[in-house]
Design an enzyme around this catalytic site. Sequence first.
Site, PDB file in Angstrom:
ATOM      1  N   HIS A  92       0.856  -1.202   0.000  1.00 22.36           N
ATOM      2  CA  HIS A  92       0.000   0.000   0.000  1.00 22.36           C
ATOM      3  C   HIS A  92       0.887   1.245   0.000  1.00 22.36           C
ATOM      4  CE1 HIS A  92      -2.825   3.071   1.264  1.00 22.36           C
ATOM      5  NE2 HIS A  92      -3.778   2.264   0.848  1.00 22.36           N
ATOM      6  N   GLU A 164      -4.192   2.346  -7.204  1.00 23.21           N
ATOM      7  CA  GLU A 164      -4.606   3.482  -6.382  1.00 23.21           C
ATOM      8  C   GLU A 164      -3.695   4.664  -6.675  1.00 23.21           C
ATOM      9  OE1 GLU A 164      -6.796   2.056  -2.555  1.00 23.21           O
ATOM     10  OE2 GLU A 164      -4.656   2.022  -2.185  1.00 23.21           O
TER      11      GLU A 164
HETATM   12  P1  PGA Z   1      -9.708   6.063   0.332  1.00 17.58           P
HETATM   13  O1  PGA Z   1      -8.475   5.059   0.641  1.00 17.58           O
HETATM   14  O2  PGA Z   1     -10.841   5.221  -0.192  1.00 17.58           O
HETATM   15  O3  PGA Z   1     -10.018   6.665   1.673  1.00 17.58           O
HETATM   16  O4  PGA Z   1      -9.231   7.055  -0.656  1.00 17.58           O
HETATM   17  C1  PGA Z   1      -8.180   4.014  -0.235  1.00 17.58           C
HETATM   18  C2  PGA Z   1      -6.913   3.330   0.213  1.00 17.58           C
HETATM   19  O5  PGA Z   1      -5.974   4.008   0.652  1.00 17.58           O
HETATM   20  O6  PGA Z   1      -6.810   2.087   0.137  1.00 17.58           O
END
Ligand code: PGA
Length: 245
Positions: A92, A164
């Site tokens: 992550h 992401e």
């Molecule tokens: P968010 O976070 O949906 O609050 O943007 C997603 C993540 O960091 O996995």
Amino acid sequence: MKTIIANWKMQLTLKESLELARQSVKKIKAGKNKVVLCPDFSALPFVGPVLNKTGLELGAQDSAAASRGAYTGEVSPMNIKALGAKYVILGHSERREHLHESSAIVNDKIKSALDNGLVPVLCVGEKSAVKKSGETEEYLDQEIRHSLKGVKIKKASDLIIAYEPIWAISTNKNAKPMSASEAEKIHKFIKAKAAKILKKPVAVLYGGSVNSVNAGEYLNQDNIDGLLVGGASLKIKDFSHICSL
Ligand code: PGA
């Protein structure tokens, strides 16, 4: 059926995690989509039994690169599996940023998770500076190649990728979600890259400011196989709606 993963991060007390797990079992209809809840390590042994036989799955937010050994403070994927988890989020951006996790470390963690029968959810994504310079695809290409170097899977469902864009994660400054059509294009690119390396068509999820209003737009895209949800996964009304789409 798409896959929707809740990343609770380190946002909840044990009591709150347990309550949210109970609410999730009550409010989320299992079967429409595959739903995975990822509490922090300390909550895994408590949330696991609540999800047992409900159709909702358990996941962790990280796991060690080794199964056992002299690694003070690390958590073994073998024990995460023993607690009933099926999935583990790896690489992550918050771990890459705050804990200096490199793609080489993430690569070792992926292999160890697979060896222990967990499904790694590999997170990739670019910072806003990379996006501004127009080098998103080059950046993702490198991140994916390094993270998946030498990784072998038997079937497509053995590994998931979560795209992401870091600038879109809700807790980051000036965060705003990526448009679904832009995400769709990048997903297509990531899928092609991953398929070349893994020789299997793995699922690619979108994450970054997903909420109950925009979730449907992402889920309608052919190359977006699901969602990784942070902030909105903590609100049961919003998250159960997202899971029902
Ligand atoms: P968010 O976070 O949906 O609050 O943007 C997603 C993540 O960091 O996995």
